[in-house]
Design an enzyme around this catalytic site. Structure first.
Site, PDB file in Angstrom:
ATOM      1  N   HIS A  54      11.479 -42.482  -5.984  1.00  4.04           N
ATOM      2  CA  HIS A  54      11.286 -41.510  -4.894  1.00  4.04           C
ATOM      3  C   HIS A  54      11.664 -40.082  -5.301  1.00  4.04           C
ATOM      4  O   HIS A  54      10.978 -39.127  -4.983  1.00  4.04           O
ATOM      5  CB  HIS A  54      12.086 -41.951  -3.664  1.00  4.04           C
ATOM      6  CG  HIS A  54      11.617 -41.353  -2.381  1.00  4.04           C
ATOM      7  ND1 HIS A  54      11.612 -42.037  -1.186  1.00  4.04           N
ATOM      8  CD2 HIS A  54      11.130 -40.127  -2.083  1.00  4.04           C
ATOM      9  CE1 HIS A  54      11.133 -41.247  -0.232  1.00  4.04           C
ATOM     10  NE2 HIS A  54      10.846 -40.086  -0.748  1.00  4.04           N
ATOM     11  N   TYR A  66      12.130 -44.324   4.436  1.00  3.08           N
ATOM     12  CA  TYR A  66      11.562 -43.975   5.741  1.00  3.08           C
ATOM     13  C   TYR A  66      12.033 -44.937   6.847  1.00  3.08           C
ATOM     14  O   TYR A  66      11.865 -44.643   8.026  1.00  3.08           O
ATOM     15  CB  TYR A  66      10.026 -43.950   5.701  1.00  3.08           C
ATOM     16  CG  TYR A  66       9.428 -42.965   4.706  1.00  3.08           C
ATOM     17  CD1 TYR A  66      10.197 -41.950   4.142  1.00  3.08           C
ATOM     18  CD2 TYR A  66       8.100 -43.056   4.325  1.00  3.08           C
ATOM     19  CE1 TYR A  66       9.655 -41.068   3.215  1.00  3.08           C
ATOM     20  CE2 TYR A  66       7.551 -42.168   3.404  1.00  3.08           C
ATOM     21  CZ  TYR A  66       8.337 -41.182   2.847  1.00  3.08           C
ATOM     22  OH  TYR A  66       7.791 -40.309   1.932  1.00  3.08           O
ATOM     23  N   LYS A 126       8.503 -46.804  -2.315  1.00  2.00           N
ATOM     24  CA  LYS A 126       9.331 -46.025  -3.246  1.00  2.00           C
ATOM     25  C   LYS A 126      10.775 -46.527  -3.308  1.00  2.00           C
ATOM     26  O   LYS A 126      11.352 -46.909  -2.282  1.00  2.00           O
ATOM     27  CB  LYS A 126       9.361 -44.550  -2.818  1.00  2.00           C
ATOM     28  CG  LYS A 126       7.996 -43.957  -2.523  1.00  2.00           C
ATOM     29  CD  LYS A 126       8.068 -42.449  -2.301  1.00  2.00           C
ATOM     30  CE  LYS A 126       6.809 -41.903  -1.665  1.00  2.00           C
ATOM     31  NZ  LYS A 126       6.753 -42.064  -0.202  1.00  2.00           N
ATOM     32  N   ASP A 142       1.026 -44.907   2.041  1.00  2.00           N
ATOM     33  CA  ASP A 142       2.209 -44.485   1.285  1.00  2.00           C
ATOM     34  C   ASP A 142       3.464 -44.735   2.117  1.00  2.00           C
ATOM     35  O   ASP A 142       3.627 -44.181   3.202  1.00  2.00           O
ATOM     36  CB  ASP A 142       2.104 -42.988   0.972  1.00  2.00           C
ATOM     37  CG  ASP A 142       3.333 -42.486   0.221  1.00  2.00           C
ATOM     38  OD1 ASP A 142       3.396 -42.697  -1.007  1.00  2.00           O
ATOM     39  OD2 ASP A 142       4.225 -41.893   0.865  1.00  2.00           O
TER      40      ASP A 142
HETATM   41  N1  LIG Z   1       7.803 -37.725  -1.822  1.00  2.00           N
HETATM   42  C1  LIG Z   1       8.364 -37.035  -0.863  1.00  2.00           C
HETATM   43  O1  LIG Z   1       9.494 -36.562  -0.988  1.00  2.00           O
HETATM   44  C2  LIG Z   1       7.613 -36.798   0.390  1.00  2.00           C
HETATM   45  C3  LIG Z   1       8.031 -35.795   1.261  1.00  2.00           C
HETATM   46  C4  LIG Z   1       7.313 -35.594   2.438  1.00  2.00           C
HETATM   47  C5  LIG Z   1       6.202 -36.385   2.715  1.00  2.00           C
HETATM   48  N2  LIG Z   1       5.850 -37.374   1.856  1.00  2.00           N
HETATM   49  C6  LIG Z   1       4.707 -38.261   2.136  1.00  2.00           C
HETATM   50  O2  LIG Z   1       3.604 -37.466   2.472  1.00  2.00           O
HETATM   51  C7  LIG Z   1       3.084 -37.901   3.739  1.00  2.00           C
HETATM   52  C8  LIG Z   1       2.397 -36.753   4.367  1.00  2.00           C
HETATM   53  O3  LIG Z   1       3.307 -35.978   5.135  1.00  2.00           O
HETATM   54  P1  LIG Z   1       3.056 -34.510   5.368  1.00  2.00           P
HETATM   55  O4  LIG Z   1       4.037 -33.933   6.277  1.00  2.00           O
HETATM   56  O5  LIG Z   1       2.983 -33.966   4.022  1.00  2.00           O
HETATM   57  O6  LIG Z   1       1.619 -34.594   6.065  1.00  2.00           O
HETATM   58  P2  LIG Z   1       0.690 -33.443   6.560  1.00  2.00           P
HETATM   59  O7  LIG Z   1      -0.543 -34.164   7.022  1.00  2.00           O
HETATM   60  O8  LIG Z   1       0.602 -32.303   5.588  1.00  2.00           O
HETATM   61  O9  LIG Z   1       1.476 -32.865   7.798  1.00  2.00           O
HETATM   62  C9  LIG Z   1       1.710 -33.632   8.927  1.00  2.00           C
HETATM   63  C10 LIG Z   1       1.722 -32.680  10.089  1.00  2.00           C
HETATM   64  O10 LIG Z   1       0.411 -32.139  10.220  1.00  2.00           O
HETATM   65  C11 LIG Z   1      -0.064 -32.313  11.525  1.00  2.00           C
HETATM   66  N3  LIG Z   1      -1.479 -32.714  11.431  1.00  2.00           N
HETATM   67  C12 LIG Z   1      -1.999 -33.824  10.879  1.00  2.00           C
HETATM   68  N4  LIG Z   1      -3.343 -33.803  10.969  1.00  2.00           N
HETATM   69  C13 LIG Z   1      -3.669 -32.661  11.613  1.00  2.00           C
HETATM   70  C14 LIG Z   1      -4.875 -32.062  12.022  1.00  2.00           C
HETATM   71  N5  LIG Z   1      -6.042 -32.672  11.784  1.00  2.00           N
HETATM   72  N6  LIG Z   1      -4.847 -30.874  12.631  1.00  2.00           N
HETATM   73  C15 LIG Z   1      -3.676 -30.255  12.891  1.00  2.00           C
HETATM   74  N7  LIG Z   1      -2.479 -30.773  12.547  1.00  2.00           N
HETATM   75  C16 LIG Z   1      -2.484 -31.949  11.913  1.00  2.00           C
HETATM   76  C17 LIG Z   1       0.773 -33.392  12.138  1.00  2.00           C
HETATM   77  O11 LIG Z   1       0.915 -33.065  13.473  1.00  2.00           O
HETATM   78  P3  LIG Z   1       1.178 -34.179  14.621  1.00  2.00           P
HETATM   79  O12 LIG Z   1       2.499 -34.766  14.298  1.00  2.00           O
HETATM   80  O13 LIG Z   1       1.138 -33.381  15.867  1.00  2.00           O
HETATM   81  O14 LIG Z   1       0.050 -35.162  14.507  1.00  2.00           O
HETATM   82  C18 LIG Z   1       2.084 -33.284  11.393  1.00  2.00           C
HETATM   83  O15 LIG Z   1       2.928 -32.352  12.039  1.00  2.00           O
HETATM   84  C19 LIG Z   1       4.307 -38.459   4.451  1.00  2.00           C
HETATM   85  O16 LIG Z   1       3.974 -39.293   5.526  1.00  2.00           O
HETATM   86  C20 LIG Z   1       4.937 -39.204   3.303  1.00  2.00           C
HETATM   87  O17 LIG Z   1       4.250 -40.407   3.084  1.00  2.00           O
HETATM   88  C21 LIG Z   1       6.518 -37.570   0.703  1.00  2.00           C
END
Ligand SMILES: NC(=O)c1ccc[n+]([C@@H]2O[C@H](COP(=O)([O-])OP(=O)(O)OC[C@H]3O[C@@H](n4cnc5c(N)ncnc54)[C@H](OP(=O)(O)O)[C@@H]3O)[C@@H](O)[C@H]2O)c1
Length: 304
Positions: free
Chosen positions: A111, A49, A78, A44
């Site tokens: 987006h 980004y 997006k 994604d």
């Molecule tokens: N549409 C939108 O507006 C929008 C907004 C936000 C995100 N997104 C998308 O969603 C994706 C996911 O992002 P998210 O923040 O939602 O991801 P997430 O996986 O819920 O959170 C990422 C965080 O979790 C930690 N993490 C990941 N795997 C882990 C594990 N096994 N154990 C403990 N901590 C863990 C990471 O830490 P570390 O950094 O220390 O590894 C990071 O701080 C983004 O990359 C993007 O593509 C879209």
């Protein structure tokens, strides 16, 4: 690997997706490489980004290395808020495609439903710091331009992101090509049950972001219900949260930054029914992103 059929009749989306919202360019490349090696086949991305080139580089390396073909991976990017005017949609799409080094996209999303002042400034503000919105284009105008991309064959499916059910409904009803996917924040503290039900009934995939609550602590990763289930089933809290998301019929995006975490997050298995129900009964409610109200993302790196 769970794969969810898309309503356009053009294949499936792997339920486990790797999100590329990573502020650092070098880390984007290593993390994307690590995800590909761990088995992730769904990526994604977003114009906003600022790292489509780096994601593209890692994907191209993976494709060139053999073993992974273009048809094996599912790539999304997006359209940003400042490109909602219909005449800006195809150029923005082509620019993303070029940065990613791909010939077609599996999925292109709007987006957010908020149009910002058209132009190259992705974060247009007035002197007081208020966002400059574009009131002269509707979301449906933008949607029709997205449909044209599908007609032109360079994009297999289209959808929306950061959308509420009330905003989705009129687009769904008027669309010639129905949204295939909606990407929203969703986790046990924000289950989006009504939206999920609406989408399931119409074959729209709900793609959950923040399934780990952005990794914030205190938060989902140290929630007592999740931790107890993790101990009981011999998995980590992250694996329990990701398994729950897949089991309820959503696809998800997670952003492991190291190869070890990518392997951990890819290695999920079905939860026992009682554990699944226990998570469904969690009463805490928390939205981490206000982007659905403003179009301004909370988790975009400000400077690179
Ligand atoms: N549409 C939108 O507006 C929008 C907004 C936000 C995100 N997104 C998308 O969603 C994706 C996911 O992002 P998210 O923040 O939602 O991801 P997430 O996986 O819920 O959170 C990422 C965080 O979790 C930690 N993490 C990941 N795997 C882990 C594990 N096994 N154990 C403990 N901590 C863990 C990471 O830490 P570390 O950094 O220390 O590894 C990071 O701080 C983004 O990359 C993007 O593509 C879209």
């Amino acid at each position: 690997m769970t794969r969810i059929p898309l309503n356009h009749g053009v294949g499936h989306m792997p339920a486990l997706g790797f999100g590329t919202l990573i502020p650092d360019a070098a880390l984007t490349i290593t993390a994307t490489r690590g995800a590909l090696e761990a088995g992730f086949r769904h990526f994604d991305c977003a114009e906003r980004y600022g790292n489509e080139r780096e994601v593209g580089k890692a994907l191209q390396e993976g494709l060139a290395g053999g073993g992974v073909a273009r048809e094996d991976i599912f790539v999304t990017t997006k359209l940003w808020n400042s490109n909602h005017r219909p005449e800006r949609v195809e150029p923005a799409f082509e620019a993303s495609l070029d940065r990613l080094g791909l010939k077609y996209l599996d999925l292109y999303l709007i987006h957010t439903p908020f149009a910002f002042r058209p132009g190259d400034d992705q974060d247009p503000r007035d002197q007081n710091g208020n966002v400059l919105y574009d009131r002269d284009v509707t979301l449906f105008d933008t949607w029709k331009a997205m449909e044209t991309l599908v007609d032109h064959g360079k994009c297999r499916a289209i959808g929306l992101s950061d959308i509420t059910l009330n905003t989705l409904k009129p687009i769904y009803e008027s669309a010639r090509i129905k949204p295939a996917v909606v990407q929203v924040e969703a986790h046990p503290y924000l289950p989006e049950t009504e939206l999920l039900q609406f989408c399931k009934e119409r074959g729209i995939v709900v793609l959950a972001f923040a399934p780990l609550g952005h990794g914030m602590k205190p938060g989902l990763l140290d929630d007592p219900v999740i931790s107890a289930i993790a101990a009981r089933v011999g998995k980590t809290p992250a694996q329990v949260l990701l398994a729950w998301a897949v089991q309820r019929g959503t696809a998800l995006l997670t952003t492991p930054r190291t190869a070890a975490r990518a392997r951990e997050n890819f290695d999920i298995s079905r939860l026992p029914a009682d554990a699944f129900d226990e998570i469904n009964r969690i009463q805490i409610r928390q939205r981490l992103n206000s982007v659905v109200d403003t179009g301004v993302p909370g988790f975009i790196p400000q400077a690179r």
